[in-house]
Design an enzyme around this catalytic site. Structure first.
Site, short mmCIF file in Angstrom:
data_model
loop_
_atom_site.label_atom_id
_atom_site.label_comp_id
_atom_site.label_asym_id
_atom_site.label_seq_id
_atom_site.Cartn_x
_atom_site.Cartn_y
_atom_site.Cartn_z
N ASN A 174 0.86 -1.19 0.00
CA ASN A 174 0.00 0.00 0.00
C ASN A 174 0.89 1.24 0.00
O ASN A 174 1.51 1.55 1.02
CB ASN A 174 -0.91 0.00 1.23
CG ASN A 174 -1.80 1.24 1.29
OD1 ASN A 174 -1.77 2.08 0.39
ND2 ASN A 174 -2.59 1.35 2.35
N ARG A 229 1.76 10.08 15.18
CA ARG A 229 0.32 10.38 15.14
C ARG A 229 -0.37 9.88 16.41
O ARG A 229 -1.31 10.50 16.91
CB ARG A 229 -0.35 9.74 13.92
CG ARG A 229 -0.48 8.24 13.97
CD ARG A 229 -1.21 7.66 12.77
NE ARG A 229 -2.49 7.09 13.14
CZ ARG A 229 -3.05 6.05 12.51
NH1 ARG A 229 -2.44 5.50 11.48
NH2 ARG A 229 -4.22 5.60 12.89
N ASP A 269 -0.85 -2.70 9.65
CA ASP A 269 -1.62 -3.88 10.05
C ASP A 269 -2.96 -3.96 9.32
O ASP A 269 -3.49 -5.05 9.11
CB ASP A 269 -1.86 -3.86 11.56
CG ASP A 269 -0.55 -3.96 12.34
OD1 ASP A 269 0.20 -4.92 12.12
OD2 ASP A 269 -0.28 -3.06 13.16
N ASP A 282 -6.75 5.51 17.98
CA ASP A 282 -6.36 4.89 16.71
C ASP A 282 -7.07 5.55 15.53
O ASP A 282 -6.45 5.92 14.52
CB ASP A 282 -6.70 3.39 16.77
CG ASP A 282 -5.90 2.57 15.78
OD1 ASP A 282 -5.15 3.16 14.98
OD2 ASP A 282 -6.03 1.33 15.79
N ASP A 340 -8.12 -5.05 14.63
CA ASP A 340 -6.80 -4.92 13.98
C ASP A 340 -6.58 -3.50 13.48
O ASP A 340 -5.99 -3.27 12.42
CB ASP A 340 -6.65 -5.93 12.84
CG ASP A 340 -6.69 -7.37 13.34
OD1 ASP A 340 -6.73 -7.58 14.56
OD2 ASP A 340 -6.69 -8.29 12.51
N ARG A 343 -1.76 10.65 9.77
CA ARG A 343 -0.97 9.46 9.42
C ARG A 343 0.37 9.82 8.78
O ARG A 343 1.31 9.04 8.84
CB ARG A 343 -1.76 8.50 8.54
CG ARG A 343 -2.22 9.05 7.21
CD ARG A 343 -2.66 7.95 6.25
NE ARG A 343 -3.57 6.98 6.84
CZ ARG A 343 -3.21 5.73 7.15
NH1 ARG A 343 -1.97 5.32 6.93
NH2 ARG A 343 -4.06 4.90 7.65
N THR A 390 -1.61 -1.66 -4.22
CA THR A 390 -3.04 -1.42 -4.03
C THR A 390 -3.39 0.01 -4.43
O THR A 390 -2.61 0.94 -4.22
CB THR A 390 -3.47 -1.67 -2.58
OG1 THR A 390 -2.78 -0.77 -1.72
CG2 THR A 390 -3.15 -3.10 -2.16
N GLU A 391 -4.58 0.16 -5.01
CA GLU A 391 -5.02 1.47 -5.51
C GLU A 391 -6.24 2.00 -4.79
O GLU A 391 -6.63 3.15 -5.00
CB GLU A 391 -5.32 1.35 -7.02
CG GLU A 391 -4.09 0.97 -7.84
CD GLU A 391 -4.43 0.64 -9.29
OE1 GLU A 391 -5.64 0.63 -9.63
OE2 GLU A 391 -3.50 0.37 -10.06
N GLY A 414 1.47 2.13 12.84
CA GLY A 414 1.55 1.39 14.10
C GLY A 414 2.47 0.18 14.04
O GLY A 414 3.29 -0.06 14.92
#
Length: 374
Positions: free
Chosen positions: A24, A193, A83, A180, A363, A187, A56-57, A115
């Site tokens: 990603n 963050r 994650d 989170d 997660d 991010r 990934t898009e 994370g």
């Protein structure tokens, strides 16, 4: 993957090895592709590991890829992201009709997110010093190059709306989940963050009402031991398989949750129901680390068959809460003997919020607030 432990079984990746890398480019500070090319690819080439890189898009892209693709051409699946992408991959694999075979294919996490909890946990289990950023990435890439792999627990979660989810890291509600998700907008700061998010959520500290129940891993004083059915192997909390009576299950059907009753029914009498119903946070974690710098469950192992349940009761001050999180960086938060914090190893749990208030995460991914068990 790890220094061998008594009773553990290990496999070794073949050489030459073919790896599908799911990456990603937006995860974390947005450096995943650059770091993969600069740090990881030369190491893999040296180790005779050939890579196919899938970038990934959009959200759920990796989920669809591993759900629908013929994966037989690769010996291992490598996730270079946070994650959240591994969560997509795991649940995509579990939607396949051949899930039972495909989940045996080795998975590798390379930290490319904010994370990086599983990567930090594996680095910890391997006996390495605590590191972050590119040093953690190098350590995890080296583990991949060595090619030793072993089992990891998966926890099956069920929600009141009928969702079935598979989780490798943890389920949360309240303060930790608020941090989170609320810090997502930062991010690009990477792991920082969470520090900023923690301070913001401390300023507006909230209390959440609900009922928490659990099946303790070791019977607690005053509770009857769990009834044992010698014909049903316990697999909740482990990536195991329950075999139903012959002819009652279609090929590809997911395993039943042997420790759970339907959410519409009361929990079994041998479960513990927490008397308090006001919480600052509830977190069920199955690995050691909640983040790169948060050693939440020092006793956890990759496949100990245990859910490490933490809950923080209402009434804690902001100062005491901040002290807990600062101590968690060293894994010494339980040594503070905070009267509001409770830790119990469990085999299953149920959380029933009184109202649809607060953020739930699995997660690290947001989930609608509703009754859930696992």
């Amino acid at each position: 993957l790890l220094p061998p432990r008594l009773g553990d079984s290990y496999g070794v990746l073949p050489r030459p090895c073919r790896a599908l890398v799911l990456l990603n480019p937006q995860s974390g500070a947005g450096r995943a592709l650059e770091d993969f090319q600069a740090v990881v690819q030369p190491m893999l080439a040296e180790a005779d590991i050939a890579t196919t890189v899938f970038i990934t898009e959009r959200p759920h892209h990796a989920h669809e890829k591993v759900r629908d693709e013929d994966l037989s051409q690769w010996d291992t699946l490598v996730v270079m992201a946070g994650d959240g992408l591994l969560y997509e991959v795991v649940n995509g694999l579990m939607e396949r009709p051949d899930w039972e075979d495909i989940v045996k294919k080795p998975l590798c996490i390379l930290p490319g997110g904010s994370g990086n909890a599983l990567a930090a946990s594996i680095n910890h289990y391997a006996g390495n010093d605590h590191v972050a950023k590119k040093k953690l990435l190098t350590n995890c890439a080296f583990i991949l190059c060595k090619g030793l792999h072993t089992q990891m627990d998966l926890v099956s979660l069920s929600t009141a709306s009928g969702k079935r989810l598979f989780s490798f890291l943890g389920f949360g509600w309240g303060f930790i989940s608020d941090v989170d998700i609320d810090s997502e907008k930062y991010r690009r700061l990477g792991n920082a963050r969470f520090t900023l998010g923690t301070l913001q959520c401390l300023a507006k500290l909230r209390v959440y009402q609900g009922r928490l129940s659990y099946l303790p891993a070791v019977p607690e004083q005053g509770t009857a031991p769990a009834p044992r059915d010698s014909h049903v192997p316990v697999t909740n909390g482990q990536a195991g398989r329950i075999l139903p009576p012959a002819g009652t299950e279609a090929d590809g059907a997911l395993p039943a949750d042997s420790l759970l009753v339907p959410l519409c029914q009361p929990v079994p009498t041998h479960w513990t129901v927490v008397p308090e119903e006001e919480f600052v946070t509830v977190y069920a974690i199955y690995q050691s680390h909640l983040g790169t710098n948060l050693l939440m469950a020092p006793a956890a192992r990759l496949h100990d068959g245990c859910i490490h349940l933490f809950y923080l009761k209402a009434g804690i001050s902001r100062v005491a809460l901040l002290k807990l999180f600062l101590a968690m960086a060293r894994g010494t938060h339980l040594d503070l003997n905070c009267p509001h914090l409770r830790y119990v190893p469990v085999r299953a749990f149920r959380l029933e919020p009184r109202a649809a208030a607060g953020i739930m995460t699995v997660d690290g991914e947001a989930l609608a607030c509703e009754p859930v068990q696992g």
